[in-house]
Motif scaffolding. Structure first.
Motif, PDB file in Angstrom:
ATOM      1  N   VAL A   1       0.871  -0.590   0.401  1.00 16.18           N
ATOM      2  CA  VAL A   1      -0.257  -0.214  -0.441  1.00 16.18           C
ATOM      3  C   VAL A   1       1.157   1.278  -0.173  1.00 16.18           C
ATOM      4  CG1 VAL A   1      -1.876   1.574   1.522  1.00 16.18           C
ATOM      5  CG2 VAL A   1      -1.970  -0.845   1.224  1.00 16.18           C
ATOM      6  N   GLU A   2       1.791   1.305   0.432  1.00 15.72           N
ATOM      7  CA  GLU A   2       2.644   2.584   0.959  1.00 15.72           C
ATOM      8  C   GLU A   2       3.507   2.260  -0.417  1.00 15.72           C
ATOM      9  OE1 GLU A   2       1.966   4.825   3.535  1.00 15.72           O
ATOM     10  OE2 GLU A   2       0.997   3.312   3.947  1.00 15.72           O
ATOM     11  N   SER A   3       4.393   1.562  -0.926  1.00 13.50           N
ATOM     12  CA  SER A   3       4.601   1.649  -1.706  1.00 13.50           C
ATOM     13  C   SER A   3       4.292   2.317  -2.740  1.00 13.50           C
ATOM     14  CB  SER A   3       5.397   0.412  -2.475  1.00 13.50           C
ATOM     15  OG  SER A   3       4.494  -0.760  -2.695  1.00 13.50           O
ATOM     16  N   ILE A   4       3.094   2.067  -3.159  1.00 16.05           N
ATOM     17  CA  ILE A   4       2.160   1.668  -4.227  1.00 16.05           C
ATOM     18  C   ILE A   4       1.972   3.743  -4.494  1.00 16.05           C
ATOM     19  CG2 ILE A   4      -0.608   1.642  -4.967  1.00 16.05           C
ATOM     20  CD1 ILE A   4       0.352  -0.434  -4.785  1.00 16.05           C
ATOM     21  N   LYS A   5       1.951   4.337  -2.949  1.00 24.86           N
ATOM     22  CA  LYS A   5       0.893   5.791  -2.371  1.00 24.86           C
ATOM     23  C   LYS A   5       2.736   6.434  -3.550  1.00 24.86           C
ATOM     24  CE  LYS A   5      -2.142   5.184   1.382  1.00 24.86           C
ATOM     25  NZ  LYS A   5      -1.483   5.490   2.442  1.00 24.86           N
ATOM     26  N   LYS A   6       3.581   6.132  -2.551  1.00 23.43           N
ATOM     27  CA  LYS A   6       4.772   6.358  -3.085  1.00 23.43           C
ATOM     28  C   LYS A   6       5.145   7.093  -4.562  1.00 23.43           C
ATOM     29  CE  LYS A   6       9.753   6.339  -1.804  1.00 23.43           C
ATOM     30  NZ  LYS A   6      10.913   5.479  -1.707  1.00 23.43           N
ATOM     31  N   ASP A   7       5.192   5.355  -5.846  1.00 18.99           N
ATOM     32  CA  ASP A   7       4.727   5.564  -7.117  1.00 18.99           C
ATOM     33  C   ASP A   7       4.505   6.644  -7.840  1.00 18.99           C
ATOM     34  OD1 ASP A   7       7.002   4.055  -7.109  1.00 18.99           O
ATOM     35  OD2 ASP A   7       5.070   2.111  -6.998  1.00 18.99           O
ATOM     36  N   VAL A   8       2.674   6.532  -7.396  1.00 24.10           N
ATOM     37  CA  VAL A   8       1.364   7.113  -8.155  1.00 24.10           C
ATOM     38  C   VAL A   8       2.009   9.135  -7.711  1.00 24.10           C
ATOM     39  CG1 VAL A   8      -0.256   8.191  -7.563  1.00 24.10           C
ATOM     40  CG2 VAL A   8      -0.374   5.851  -8.054  1.00 24.10           C
ATOM     41  N   ALA A   9       2.688   9.373  -6.128  1.00 19.96           N
ATOM     42  CA  ALA A   9       2.873  10.562  -6.001  1.00 19.96           C
ATOM     43  C   ALA A   9       4.076  11.216  -7.112  1.00 19.96           C
ATOM     44  CB  ALA A   9       3.295  10.766  -4.513  1.00 19.96           C
ATOM     45  N   TRP A  10       5.420  10.005  -6.524  1.00 15.13           N
ATOM     46  CA  TRP A  10       6.167   9.683  -7.957  1.00 15.13           C
ATOM     47  C   TRP A  10       6.133  10.539  -9.375  1.00 15.13           C
ATOM     48  CZ3 TRP A  10       8.699   6.996 -11.330  1.00 15.13           C
ATOM     49  CH2 TRP A  10      10.048   7.439 -11.732  1.00 15.13           C
ATOM     50  N   LEU A  11       4.716  10.061  -9.734  1.00 15.72           N
ATOM     51  CA  LEU A  11       4.864   9.562 -11.079  1.00 15.72           C
ATOM     52  C   LEU A  11       4.678  11.245 -11.821  1.00 15.72           C
ATOM     53  CD1 LEU A  11       3.517   6.915 -12.627  1.00 15.72           C
ATOM     54  CD2 LEU A  11       5.230   7.822 -13.114  1.00 15.72           C
TER      55      LEU A  11
END
Length: 558
Positions: A81-91
């Motif tokens: 969950v946390e890694s997905i949030k980080k990836d979407v925000a990074w994009l």
């Protein structure tokens, strides 16, 4: 992304028509990952489409939800969950207040299941998995009705409550939708919509013993959130009739429209979560963020920029036809962006010491070098030069061919941003390997043409020996040798590239790189683009850099 004409595609045309006709007064999309793994470049396409469309229509109040389809607690974890949030925000995308979990709707899913049972449109099946599979038929043979198919709604409600309360072993019973066992679409042959797992959930604890199947939960989630356009990849096209059936037969507040687009496939790459997990678990790569993987965390660690990924996704476009895109296009977009924004630095990966014989002792001069010739505002920096410096070993040859313009006997070369130096002599070890080169510098040649009688046709990078930063540089390359690893006759594990990682443990960097922040990408002049490792590099401490991409496509002729 702006809503310009050159970015129109069939999905954007549908949405524009729906807004123009008044069918919808706004647009609501969603990105619905399952939190059972790390996102990869294929997911980036779905992210850019869903969030991008919302951004383009923000004037009408459009938004994109980030929703976690967490209906299978056996495979899910809050780490994902946390890694997905980080990836979407990074994009570069922001979901604002629109963060949701399928598990938020478990009570609603249960109510919908009860509604179907009461309407005679769902039943509890007590057959074994093998029996149900055998009775399902195939594309040429219709299925056979379950012996439990005509159980009364009253009996089914009792059995379903027993499932809910833990009265069955895991897999001991399923709730099936009663649709059509003779349908040509296998997804409509009384699909399972609830199963018994008897495990806790990361979000709801031990409340539930039963969990909804994805094909049942997903359309209900969309309807609950009043999604207008449910955008997904083509493998869900055959699931659309079931999606529509669930929405039509359950008490839903909205009727989303599912639209499919082609998924992203890349050459020299595998996208399957199962295969990526195998690479991680068998130690072929160092972890989910290994820079050789197509995971967004791996690409971020390697030095990919969100701008280059978004530009690549835009160039690939949105179609209904599955195809494989050359990974070279992704690398081209990365080079194009880094060429504009990455500052230049000098780094010697395979060092050979050079001594300036006519240099005055411990004198140190500062050479002025451009930070980025593509950026007029990038300015310059001072790089120290002393009596001894390092060059790349292949920038010197004892017996150079005619068209070799770097350093060698009888030759002169310019130091990047500095003097022209002329060969004097060189030393070798007992095995004949060159260990040191001696030169003389020509005064007055900084930024000037060589004096009469001196031929100088090349400039090479260098690093002052007295000021060099010792570093480990990792040369990452493509993980597979075959364009289509999934189709390789020996299996994808049979075409691993044994040269996908080469470590240069004795690299010498110019001193300014000692303060590089983790994650910063530079162009190492004449070598390629490199990123200060986000995990192991530390400013003023341990220096570790990863090759992001070469200055040109080295695979073009392979």
């Amino acid at each position: 992304m702006s809503n310009s004409e050159d970015k129109k595609d069939f999905i954007r045309e549908i949405i524009a028509e729906d807004l123009a006709s008044g069918k919808h007064d706004t647009t609501i999309t969603r990105f619905p990952p399952e939190p059972n793994g790390y996102l990869h470049i294929g997911h980036a396409k779905a992210i850019c489409i869903n969030f991008g469309i919302a951004q383009e229509n923000v004037g009408s109040g459009a938004r994109c939800h980030l929703r976690f389809d967490d209906t299978n607690p056996i495979k899910e974890d809050t780490e994902y969950v946390e890694s997905i949030k980080k990836d979407v925000a990074w994009l570069g995308f922001d979901w604002g207040e629109n963060l949701y979990f399928a598990s938020d709707y478990f009570d609603y899913f249960y109510e919908c299941a009860v509604h179907l049972i009461e309407a005679g449109k769902a039943y509890v099946d007590l057959q074994s998995v093998e029996e149900m599979r055998a009775a399902r038929g195939n594309v040429n043979t219709p299925g056979t009705d379950s012996p439990y198919r005509d159980t009364s709604p009253e009996e089914n409600l009792v059995l379903f409550e027993k499932m809910r309360d833990g009265g069955f072993e895991a897999g001991g019973a399923v709730l099936r939708a009663k649709i059509d066992m003779a349908s040509r679409n296998m997804n409509l042959r009384d699909p399972a919509i609830y199963r018994v797992l008897n495990v806790g959930h990361h979000n709801t604890g031990d409340k539930w013993k039963i969990y909804p199947m994805y094909d049942f939960a997903h359309p209900l989630e969309d309807a609950k959130e009043k999604i207008t356009h449910s955008l997904c990849s083509l493998e869900f096209e055959d699931h659309r009739p079931l999606y529509d059936w669930v929405v039509e037969n359950c008490p839903t507040p909205a009727t989303p429209r599912q639209i499919e687009f082609s998924r992203l496939n890349l050459t020299y790459t595998v996208m399957s979560k199962r295969k990526l997990l195998q690479l991680v678990e068998e130690g072929i790569v160092s972890g989910w963020d290994d820079p050789r993987l197509p995971t967004l965390s791996g690409m971020r660690r390697r030095g990919y920029t969100p701008e280059s990924i978004r530009s690549f996704i835009q160039k690939v476009g949105v179609t209904k036809f599955n195809a494989t895109t050359d990974v070279a296009l992704l690398e081209f977009e990365l080079r194009a962006h880094l060429n504009k924004v990455a500052q230049r630095r000098m780094a010697v990966l395979d060092p050979l010491k050079v001594v300036i014989d006519n240099w005055d002792g411990d004198t140190v001069e500062e050479m002025e070098c451009q930070n980025n010739p593509e950026d007029a505002d990038a300015g310059t920096r001072k790089v120290p030069l002393g009596k001894e410096f390092y060059i790349e070993r292949d920038d010197f040859m004892e017996d150079p061919p005619k068209k070799y313009f770097r350093l060698g006997p009888g030759r002169a070369v310019r130091l990047r941003g500095g003097y022209i130096v002329q060969y004097v002599s060189h030393e070798t070890d007992s095995e004949g390997n060159v260990t040191e080169v001696h030169v003389e510098f020509i005064p007055g040649t900084i930024g000037q043409s060589p004096p009469e009688g001196v031929k100088c046709k090349a400039a090479i990078h260098w690093v002052s020996a007295a000021h060099a930063v010792d570093a480990e540089v990792r040369l990452y390359d493509r993980l597979f040798t075959e364009e289509s690893p999934d189709a390789y006759e020996g299996g994808f594990m049979g075409c691993l590239n044994e040269e996908s990682l080469e470590v240069k443990g004795n690299a010498k960097l110019e001193p300014s790189l000692s303060e590089a922040a983790p994650g910063t990408v530079y162009q190492f002049e004449r070598v390629g683009y490199f990123c200060a490792d986000s995990e192991e590099h530390s400013a003023g401490g341990n220096s570790v850099f990863n090759r992001t991409v070469g200055l040109r496509d080295s695979w073009a002729k392979k």
